[in-house]
Enzyme design. Structure first.
Site, PDB file in Angstrom:
ATOM      1  N   ASN A 168     -61.253 -20.671  10.383  1.00 53.05           N
ATOM      2  CA  ASN A 168     -62.579 -20.650   9.723  1.00 53.05           C
ATOM      3  C   ASN A 168     -62.882 -21.993   9.056  1.00 53.05           C
ATOM      4  O   ASN A 168     -64.011 -22.497   9.147  1.00 53.05           O
ATOM      5  CB  ASN A 168     -62.621 -19.570   8.631  1.00 53.05           C
ATOM      6  CG  ASN A 168     -62.565 -18.170   9.198  1.00 53.05           C
ATOM      7  OD1 ASN A 168     -62.695 -17.979  10.395  1.00 53.05           O
ATOM      8  ND2 ASN A 168     -62.355 -17.198   8.331  1.00 53.05           N
TER       9      ASN A 168
ATOM     10  N   ARG B 256     -47.670 -19.745  15.272  1.00 58.45           N
ATOM     11  CA  ARG B 256     -46.727 -19.107  14.359  1.00 58.45           C
ATOM     12  C   ARG B 256     -47.258 -17.745  13.914  1.00 58.45           C
ATOM     13  O   ARG B 256     -48.425 -17.430  14.104  1.00 58.45           O
ATOM     14  CB  ARG B 256     -46.421 -20.007  13.159  1.00 58.45           C
ATOM     15  CG  ARG B 256     -47.631 -20.497  12.417  1.00 58.45           C
ATOM     16  CD  ARG B 256     -47.249 -21.314  11.187  1.00 58.45           C
ATOM     17  NE  ARG B 256     -48.428 -21.916  10.613  1.00 58.45           N
ATOM     18  CZ  ARG B 256     -48.797 -23.190  10.788  1.00 58.45           C
ATOM     19  NH1 ARG B 256     -48.054 -24.008  11.508  1.00 58.45           N
ATOM     20  NH2 ARG B 256     -49.905 -23.647  10.246  1.00 58.45           N
ATOM     21  N   ILE B 257     -46.356 -16.959  13.287  1.00 59.15           N
ATOM     22  CA  ILE B 257     -46.682 -15.562  12.969  1.00 59.15           C
ATOM     23  C   ILE B 257     -47.087 -15.403  11.502  1.00 59.15           C
ATOM     24  O   ILE B 257     -47.700 -14.392  11.132  1.00 59.15           O
ATOM     25  CB  ILE B 257     -45.466 -14.650  13.292  1.00 59.15           C
ATOM     26  CG1 ILE B 257     -44.892 -14.979  14.665  1.00 59.15           C
ATOM     27  CG2 ILE B 257     -45.821 -13.183  13.167  1.00 59.15           C
ATOM     28  CD1 ILE B 257     -45.272 -14.143  15.799  1.00 59.15           C
ATOM     29  N   SER B 258     -46.700 -16.366  10.658  1.00 61.20           N
ATOM     30  CA  SER B 258     -47.162 -16.398   9.260  1.00 61.20           C
ATOM     31  C   SER B 258     -46.986 -15.083   8.492  1.00 61.20           C
ATOM     32  O   SER B 258     -47.916 -14.605   7.847  1.00 61.20           O
ATOM     33  CB  SER B 258     -48.638 -16.834   9.209  1.00 61.20           C
ATOM     34  OG  SER B 258     -48.791 -18.120   9.753  1.00 61.20           O
TER      35      SER B 258
ATOM     36  N   ASP C 165     -57.517 -17.193  12.462  1.00 58.57           N
ATOM     37  CA  ASP C 165     -57.345 -18.525  11.874  1.00 58.57           C
ATOM     38  C   ASP C 165     -58.413 -19.480  12.406  1.00 58.57           C
ATOM     39  O   ASP C 165     -58.878 -19.339  13.544  1.00 58.57           O
ATOM     40  CB  ASP C 165     -55.934 -19.038  12.219  1.00 58.57           C
ATOM     41  CG  ASP C 165     -55.526 -20.196  11.324  1.00 58.57           C
ATOM     42  OD1 ASP C 165     -56.167 -20.414  10.277  1.00 58.57           O
ATOM     43  OD2 ASP C 165     -54.553 -20.889  11.681  1.00 58.57           O
TER      44      ASP C 165
ATOM     45  N   GLU D 100     -46.543  -8.395  22.663  1.00 63.09           N
ATOM     46  CA  GLU D 100     -46.848  -9.550  23.522  1.00 63.09           C
ATOM     47  C   GLU D 100     -47.674 -10.522  22.678  1.00 63.09           C
ATOM     48  O   GLU D 100     -48.617 -10.113  21.992  1.00 63.09           O
ATOM     49  CB  GLU D 100     -47.668  -9.104  24.740  1.00 63.09           C
ATOM     50  CG  GLU D 100     -46.926  -8.181  25.680  1.00 63.09           C
ATOM     51  CD  GLU D 100     -45.731  -8.864  26.339  1.00 63.09           C
ATOM     52  OE1 GLU D 100     -45.828 -10.069  26.664  1.00 63.09           O
ATOM     53  OE2 GLU D 100     -44.693  -8.203  26.507  1.00 63.09           O
TER      54      GLU D 100
ATOM     55  N   HIS E 236     -65.874 -18.758   6.574  1.00 61.77           N
ATOM     56  CA  HIS E 236     -65.468 -17.362   6.326  1.00 61.77           C
ATOM     57  C   HIS E 236     -66.647 -16.408   6.566  1.00 61.77           C
ATOM     58  O   HIS E 236     -66.482 -15.323   7.116  1.00 61.77           O
ATOM     59  CB  HIS E 236     -64.946 -17.206   4.891  1.00 61.77           C
ATOM     60  CG  HIS E 236     -63.693 -18.006   4.627  1.00 61.77           C
ATOM     61  ND1 HIS E 236     -62.645 -18.042   5.508  1.00 61.77           N
ATOM     62  CD2 HIS E 236     -63.329 -18.801   3.583  1.00 61.77           C
ATOM     63  CE1 HIS E 236     -61.681 -18.815   5.028  1.00 61.77           C
ATOM     64  NE2 HIS E 236     -62.075 -19.298   3.870  1.00 61.77           N
TER      65      HIS E 236
ATOM     66  N   LEU F 168     -61.789   4.230  17.093  1.00 57.75           N
ATOM     67  CA  LEU F 168     -60.915   3.149  16.620  1.00 57.75           C
ATOM     68  C   LEU F 168     -60.536   3.291  15.133  1.00 57.75           C
ATOM     69  O   LEU F 168     -61.375   3.644  14.315  1.00 57.75           O
ATOM     70  CB  LEU F 168     -61.676   1.825  16.800  1.00 57.75           C
ATOM     71  CG  LEU F 168     -61.035   0.579  16.218  1.00 57.75           C
ATOM     72  CD1 LEU F 168     -59.919   0.089  17.129  1.00 57.75           C
ATOM     73  CD2 LEU F 168     -62.065  -0.525  16.028  1.00 57.75           C
TER      74      LEU F 168
ATOM     75  N   TRP G 219     -53.202 -16.787  -2.043  1.00 56.37           N
ATOM     76  CA  TRP G 219     -53.512 -17.027  -3.467  1.00 56.37           C
ATOM     77  C   TRP G 219     -53.338 -18.498  -3.827  1.00 56.37           C
ATOM     78  O   TRP G 219     -53.786 -18.934  -4.887  1.00 56.37           O
ATOM     79  CB  TRP G 219     -52.621 -16.172  -4.377  1.00 56.37           C
ATOM     80  CG  TRP G 219     -52.832 -14.697  -4.211  1.00 56.37           C
ATOM     81  CD1 TRP G 219     -51.978 -13.823  -3.590  1.00 56.37           C
ATOM     82  CD2 TRP G 219     -53.941 -13.905  -4.662  1.00 56.37           C
ATOM     83  NE1 TRP G 219     -52.494 -12.555  -3.624  1.00 56.37           N
ATOM     84  CE2 TRP G 219     -53.700 -12.568  -4.286  1.00 56.37           C
ATOM     85  CE3 TRP G 219     -55.125 -14.199  -5.350  1.00 56.37           C
ATOM     86  CZ2 TRP G 219     -54.584 -11.531  -4.559  1.00 56.37           C
ATOM     87  CZ3 TRP G 219     -56.015 -13.165  -5.627  1.00 56.37           C
ATOM     88  CH2 TRP G 219     -55.736 -11.848  -5.237  1.00 56.37           C
TER      89      TRP G 219
ATOM     90  N   THR H 284     -50.498 -12.700   1.316  1.00 58.58           N
ATOM     91  CA  THR H 284     -49.889 -12.877  -0.013  1.00 58.58           C
ATOM     92  C   THR H 284     -49.791 -14.370  -0.352  1.00 58.58           C
ATOM     93  O   THR H 284     -49.672 -14.733  -1.514  1.00 58.58           O
ATOM     94  CB  THR H 284     -48.474 -12.240  -0.059  1.00 58.58           C
ATOM     95  OG1 THR H 284     -47.767 -12.603   1.141  1.00 58.58           O
ATOM     96  CG2 THR H 284     -48.533 -10.730  -0.145  1.00 58.58           C
TER      97      THR H 284
ATOM     98  N   ARG I 279     -53.278 -14.850  17.912  1.00 61.06           N
ATOM     99  CA  ARG I 279     -53.613 -15.788  16.823  1.00 61.06           C
ATOM    100  C   ARG I 279     -54.644 -16.768  17.348  1.00 61.06           C
ATOM    101  O   ARG I 279     -54.422 -17.426  18.374  1.00 61.06           O
ATOM    102  CB  ARG I 279     -52.381 -16.545  16.346  1.00 61.06           C
ATOM    103  CG  ARG I 279     -52.729 -17.500  15.208  1.00 61.06           C
ATOM    104  CD  ARG I 279     -51.539 -18.255  14.643  1.00 61.06           C
ATOM    105  NE  ARG I 279     -51.956 -18.955  13.436  1.00 61.06           N
ATOM    106  CZ  ARG I 279     -51.326 -18.937  12.277  1.00 61.06           C
ATOM    107  NH1 ARG I 279     -50.205 -18.269  12.155  1.00 61.06           N
ATOM    108  NH2 ARG I 279     -51.791 -19.602  11.236  1.00 61.06           N
TER     109      ARG I 279
HETATM  110  C1  FPP Z   1     -57.909 -18.270   8.026  1.00 57.50           C
HETATM  111  O1  FPP Z   1     -58.712 -19.393   8.339  1.00 57.50           O
HETATM  112  C2  FPP Z   1     -58.768 -17.199   7.544  1.00 57.50           C
HETATM  113  C3  FPP Z   1     -58.634 -16.580   6.343  1.00 57.50           C
HETATM  114  C4  FPP Z   1     -57.556 -16.902   5.380  1.00 57.50           C
HETATM  115  C5  FPP Z   1     -59.576 -15.531   5.910  1.00 57.50           C
HETATM  116  C6  FPP Z   1     -60.030 -14.603   6.977  1.00 57.50           C
HETATM  117  C7  FPP Z   1     -61.335 -14.031   6.590  1.00 57.50           C
HETATM  118  C8  FPP Z   1     -62.340 -13.723   7.437  1.00 57.50           C
HETATM  119  C9  FPP Z   1     -62.206 -13.801   8.887  1.00 57.50           C
HETATM  120  C10 FPP Z   1     -63.687 -13.298   6.942  1.00 57.50           C
HETATM  121  C11 FPP Z   1     -63.701 -12.144   6.009  1.00 57.50           C
HETATM  122  C12 FPP Z   1     -63.074 -10.931   6.555  1.00 57.50           C
HETATM  123  C13 FPP Z   1     -63.657  -9.715   6.569  1.00 57.50           C
HETATM  124  C14 FPP Z   1     -62.886  -8.542   7.033  1.00 57.50           C
HETATM  125  C15 FPP Z   1     -65.029  -9.478   6.129  1.00 57.50           C
HETATM  126  P1  FPP Z   1     -58.496 -20.731   7.511  1.00 57.50           P
HETATM  127  O2  FPP Z   1     -59.392 -20.690   6.346  1.00 57.50           O
HETATM  128  O3  FPP Z   1     -57.044 -20.902   7.174  1.00 57.50           O
HETATM  129  O4  FPP Z   1     -58.944 -21.812   8.560  1.00 57.50           O
HETATM  130  P2  FPP Z   1     -58.332 -23.261   8.739  1.00 57.50           P
HETATM  131  O5  FPP Z   1     -56.909 -23.093   9.234  1.00 57.50           O
HETATM  132  O6  FPP Z   1     -59.206 -23.864   9.784  1.00 57.50           O
HETATM  133  O7  FPP Z   1     -58.424 -23.961   7.420  1.00 57.50           O
END
Ligand code: FPP
Length: 237
Positions: free
Chosen positions: A18, A191-193, A16, A204, A33, A127, A65, A62, A185
């Site tokens: 990005n 939270r676990i979302s 989380d 853990e 991202h 892995l 979207w 899910t 996280r």
């Molecule tokens: C949550 O951050 C992140 C996502 C919903 C997408 C995760 C995708 C990546 C890490 C990159 C692509 C993955 C691969 C495997 C190539 P957010 O957008 O909710 O961030 P925010 O809470 O700061 O808005």
């Protein structure tokens, strides 16, 4: 670092932050991202080098979207590109690739990239990297119940609760994977979302304020040291 026997078998990460990272840099969310994908590569390779057997990454839920179409389209393209461009890395590092989640909704090119990489890496023994794509625990458990109801409704009512637990385990998307030992996280929320609710029942939990694009192997190494200090009793004494 850790004693070898204190290493988690299965690490799961909610990646989380990005969007906030991008905002801080005055960039578009999609840039966050893109940067996040680089961290996926770094953390996966590091886990392989540390002999962690299983790493599950929450890449699209899910519930995602609900985001703007433009952001969803970008994420789908980024994933497809990543799965194609990283082939050599999976081969070089003997990494197996798997997906959990309901990928029916994805485009044919993305589904093909997924199937090809799963097939190409199926005998790899280092892995296993598992991407959670269009994944949500409620959806996974509901699909599992439907599968069992359709295939063995007669048998179900005669089973003990323990036998039903084993049957569910064997039919979840995560069948054959061990339960999650360590759930991390990033991004500061606690939270676990809807992520691996069944499989993380004795995991853990680790919450770090670091935004995913800033997360490093060094920080994961520190969290692993903390993990090795935790006493896990699994309900016993
Ligand atoms: C949550 O951050 C992140 C996502 C919903 C997408 C995760 C995708 C990546 C890490 C990159 C692509 C993955 C691969 C495997 C190539 P957010 O957008 O909710 O961030 P925010 O809470 O700061 O808005």
């Amino acid at each position: 670092m850790n004693l070898n026997n204190a290493l988690p078998q299965h690490i799961a990460i909610i990646m989380d932050g990005n969007g906030r990272w991008a905002k801080q840099q005055g960039k578009k969310r999609t840039q966050g991202h893109k940067e996040g994908a680089k961290v996926v590569r770094e953390i996966t390779q590091w886990c392989a080098s540390q002999k962690i057997p299983f790493l599950t990454l929450y890449a699209f839920s899910t519930e995602n979207w609900k985001r703007p179409k433009m952001e969803i389209d970008y994420l789908m393209k980024l994933l497809e590109k990543y799965l194609k461009e990283e082939r050599a890395t999976y081969i070089k590092n003997n990494i197996r690739f798997r997906v959990i989640g309901d990928i029916d909704a994805f485009s044919t090119p993305l589904k093909n990239a997924i199937f090809e990489l799963e097939h190409l890496t199926q005998n790899h023994t280092n892995l296993t990297q598992i991407l959670a794509l269009n994944y949500g625990s409620h959806n996974e458990i509901a699909r599992t119940f439907l599968k069992l109801a359709n295939s063995q409704a007669q048998r179900l009512s005669k089973l003990t609760a323990q036998e039903v637990i084993e049957l569910i385990n064997a039919n979840l998307d995560t069948a054959t994977l061990p339960n999650v030992d360590m759930l991390i996280r990033t991004g500061g929320e606690k939270r676990i979302s809807n992520f691996l609710l069944w499989q993380a029942s004795y995991a853990e939990l680790f919450f770090t304020p670091t935004l995913w694009p800033d997360f490093t192997a060094n920080e994961l190494d520190s969290l692993l040291s903390e993990f090795s200090q935790r006493q896990r009793r699994f309900g016993g004494l």
